[in-house]
Scaffold this active site. Structure first.
Site, PDB file in Angstrom:
ATOM      1  N   ARG A 176      11.678 -10.026   5.194  1.00 43.83           N
ATOM      2  CA  ARG A 176      12.384  -8.742   5.284  1.00 43.83           C
ATOM      3  C   ARG A 176      13.579  -8.827   6.222  1.00 43.83           C
ATOM      4  NH1 ARG A 176       7.318  -4.884   6.610  1.00 43.83           N
ATOM      5  NH2 ARG A 176       6.404  -4.677   4.523  1.00 43.83           N
ATOM      6  N   ARG A 210      -9.595   2.748   8.989  1.00 47.31           N
ATOM      7  CA  ARG A 210      -9.100   1.415   9.347  1.00 47.31           C
ATOM      8  C   ARG A 210     -10.220   0.510   9.849  1.00 47.31           C
ATOM      9  NH1 ARG A 210      -3.896  -0.160  10.157  1.00 47.31           N
ATOM     10  NH2 ARG A 210      -3.187   1.994  10.082  1.00 47.31           N
ATOM     11  N   LYS A 227       0.816  -1.219   0.000  1.00 52.11           N
ATOM     12  CA  LYS A 227       0.000   0.000   0.000  1.00 52.11           C
ATOM     13  C   LYS A 227       0.847   1.265   0.000  1.00 52.11           C
ATOM     14  CE  LYS A 227      -2.440  -0.921   3.673  1.00 52.11           C
ATOM     15  NZ  LYS A 227      -1.853  -2.252   3.974  1.00 52.11           N
ATOM     16  N   ARG A 262      -1.322  -9.989  12.779  1.00 55.28           N
ATOM     17  CA  ARG A 262      -1.678  -8.728  12.112  1.00 55.28           C
ATOM     18  C   ARG A 262      -2.744  -8.965  11.044  1.00 55.28           C
ATOM     19  NH1 ARG A 262       3.961  -6.464  10.161  1.00 55.28           N
ATOM     20  NH2 ARG A 262       2.654  -4.872   9.191  1.00 55.28           N
ATOM     21  N   ARG A 303      12.985  -7.855  12.181  1.00 58.35           N
ATOM     22  CA  ARG A 303      12.252  -7.184  13.249  1.00 58.35           C
ATOM     23  C   ARG A 303      11.233  -8.141  13.855  1.00 58.35           C
ATOM     24  NH1 ARG A 303       9.711  -1.836  10.759  1.00 58.35           N
ATOM     25  NH2 ARG A 303       8.552  -3.487   9.714  1.00 58.35           N
TER      26      ARG A 303
END
Length: 218
Positions: free
Chosen positions: A127, A88, A13, A172, A161
């Protein structure tokens, strides 16, 4: 043109928002940027948000909505905007509708970026971030460093992370399905949703998005 951008974490996004906003010559309004700007500038809303965050609590919708409304009233948003991360949830979506109605404005489209869940997990969990500079980002599969665990740019250590670990990503996604996905049906009832498969190269997705958006004036 006034656009809301939705999609699960890892759908790209932020990247697409930046490209689309540039192509459409409208500001990219990101919830994350709003919070950082208000907090760093010490605005009343920023101080209020920080008090909740410092206490380990969620920032109430009322504060987020007020920040978004304040930003949409800035001169550069007069001819349109692209909202990323707002609304949201349904409460925020309804508040946005009320705000636009009061201003005699309407949304032009809600762009729904769709990515298979397994791909989302792969994108985020792969990542690797440089400890020296968080802007140096690599991926265990899609953008491997020359030497495993070492930043190509500065030689710093690459790490994963906590937010990017698979179990966290799946949590999430659960939050996204519960809180944010319902706004898609809400906007479908208004015939505003443009669904786009956000797979492939960044520029290819941007071209598909531009082609899918309604060709009407803001």
């Amino acid at each position: 043109m006034r656009i809301v951008l939705v999609g699960p974490p890892g759908a790209g996004k932020g990247t697409q928002a930046a490209y689309l906003a540039k192509n459409l010559a409208i500001p990219h309004i990101s919830t994350g940027d709003l919070f950082r700007a208000n907090i760093s500038q010490g605005t009343p809303l920023g101080r209020e948000a920080k008090s909740y965050m410092d206490a380990g609590n969620l920032v109430p919708d009322s504060v987020t909505i007020a920040m978004a409304e304040d930003r949409m009233e800035q001169p550069d948003a007069a001819n349109g905007f692209l909202l990323d991360g707002f609304p949201r949830n349904l409460g925020q979506a309804k508040a946005l509708d009320e705000y636009l109605k009061d201003k005699s404005l309407t949304l032009d489209a809600v762009l729904d970026l769709e990515v298979p869940e397994d791909e989302v997990v792969k994108r985020i969990a792969g990542r690797r971030i440089c400890r020296n500079d968080s802007s140096h980002v690599f991926h265990a599969e899609y953008n491997k460093p020359a030497a495993e665990g070492v930043c190509d740019v500065c030689g710093g250590e690459l790490y994963q992370r906590d937010d990017d670990r698979e179990e966290t990503v799946r949590k999430r996604l659960e939050v996204y399905h519960t809180e944010t996905e319902p706004i898609i049906d809400y906007y479908k009832a208004q015939d505003l949703v443009v669904t786009l498969l956000a797979m492939g190269k960044v520029d290819e997705v941007t071209k598909r998005a531009m082609a899918a958006l309604p060709s009407r004036d803001a």
